[in-house]
Design an enzyme around this catalytic site. Structure first.
Site, mmCIF file in Angstrom:
data_model
loop_
_atom_site.group_PDB
_atom_site.id
_atom_site.type_symbol
_atom_site.label_atom_id
_atom_site.label_comp_id
_atom_site.label_asym_id
_atom_site.label_seq_id
_atom_site.Cartn_x
_atom_site.Cartn_y
_atom_site.Cartn_z
ATOM 1 N N ASN A 205 0.965 11.804 -8.260
ATOM 2 C CA ASN A 205 2.205 11.673 -8.515
ATOM 3 C C ASN A 205 2.178 11.558 -10.030
ATOM 4 O O ASN A 205 2.719 12.077 -10.962
ATOM 5 C CB ASN A 205 2.905 10.504 -8.017
ATOM 6 C CG ASN A 205 3.499 11.081 -6.524
ATOM 7 O OD1 ASN A 205 4.405 11.778 -6.788
ATOM 8 N ND2 ASN A 205 2.836 10.437 -5.677
ATOM 9 N N HIS B 139 8.409 6.624 -2.550
ATOM 10 C CA HIS B 139 7.740 6.359 -1.703
ATOM 11 C C HIS B 139 7.990 7.441 -0.323
ATOM 12 O O HIS B 139 8.809 8.014 -0.254
ATOM 13 C CB HIS B 139 8.842 5.004 -0.806
ATOM 14 C CG HIS B 139 8.383 4.391 0.365
ATOM 15 N ND1 HIS B 139 7.403 3.595 0.316
ATOM 16 C CD2 HIS B 139 8.832 4.679 1.700
ATOM 17 C CE1 HIS B 139 7.426 3.087 1.732
ATOM 18 N NE2 HIS B 139 7.935 3.886 2.565
#
Ligand code: GAR
Length: 197
Positions: A17, A112
């Protein structure tokens, strides 16, 4: 020249990410954020990529501090020293205490791997599989003192296949994570520039 929000990314592992965010900042014209600092709580794999992009990195190991406050004070000082305005948690596997979260209110965001509020915690992909639900996904949200509970910014759904393993499902979710995290950073940075929060 477009104003750019000075951003730090916190990682604990692979950093895919982080890599997506770094690439978006560098490649997309007029992107409203720049990555100035990557902090890891250990010698995380993702640090190599950040270094290869000439981004400042710093390991702040939680193990050398006698308590969470000392650890977080060190993090806070590093952020201030580097004039950081926004923090992106990207697979950072330490829970932040109310002390740090409140100092950086609306200035820390997280990704998440579930459709929050479902499947909070460290095993979100496995928990979704075990629950035998038909879909899961990923969520970006502001970080608050309560874990995985802050205001949701973006979500993306991912269907669960009968044949899925934790690995195959996590891989499809990750592709979506990279997309929504990049969009989220853009939205949040634009809003900070426009003084909306
Ligand atoms: C990502 O799937 C991220 O959503 C998850 O850790 C992985 C990190 O991957 N975060 C959490 O589970 C936080 N509770 P990456 O290091 O390749 O970005």
């Amino acid at each position: 020249m477009t104003e750019k929000i000075r951003t730090a990314i916190f990682i604990s592992g692979r950093g895919s990410n982080m890599q997506a965010l770094i690439n978006a900042c560098k490649e997309e014209e007029n992107f409203p954020a720049e990555i100035n600092l990557v902090i890891a709580n250990k010698n995380a794999m993702g640090l190599h990529f950040a270094e290869s992009q000439s981004i400042k990195t710093k390991i702040i190991s939680h193990e050398i501090f006698k308590n969470r406050l000392d650890f977080e004070q060190e993090i806070h000082q590093e952020l201030v020293k580097n004039n950081i305005q926004l923090v992106c948690l990207a697979g950072f596997m330490r829970i932040l205490s109310p002390w740090l979260v409140e100092k950086w209110e609306k200035r820390i965001i997280n990704i998440h791997p579930s459709l929050l509020p479902k499947f909070k915690g460290a095993n979100a992909v496995r928990d979704a599989l075990l629950a035998k639900t038909k879909k899961t996904g990923c969520t970006t949200h502001f970080v608050t003192a309560e874990v995985d509970s802050g205001l949701i910014i973006k979500q993306s759904e991912v269907a669960i296949l009968n044949t899925d393993t934790e690995e195959s499902l996590a891989k499809r979710i990750l592709t979506q994570e990279h997309l929504i995290y990049t969009e989220t950073l853009k939205i949040v940075a634009e809003n900070i520039i426009n003084n909306n929060f």
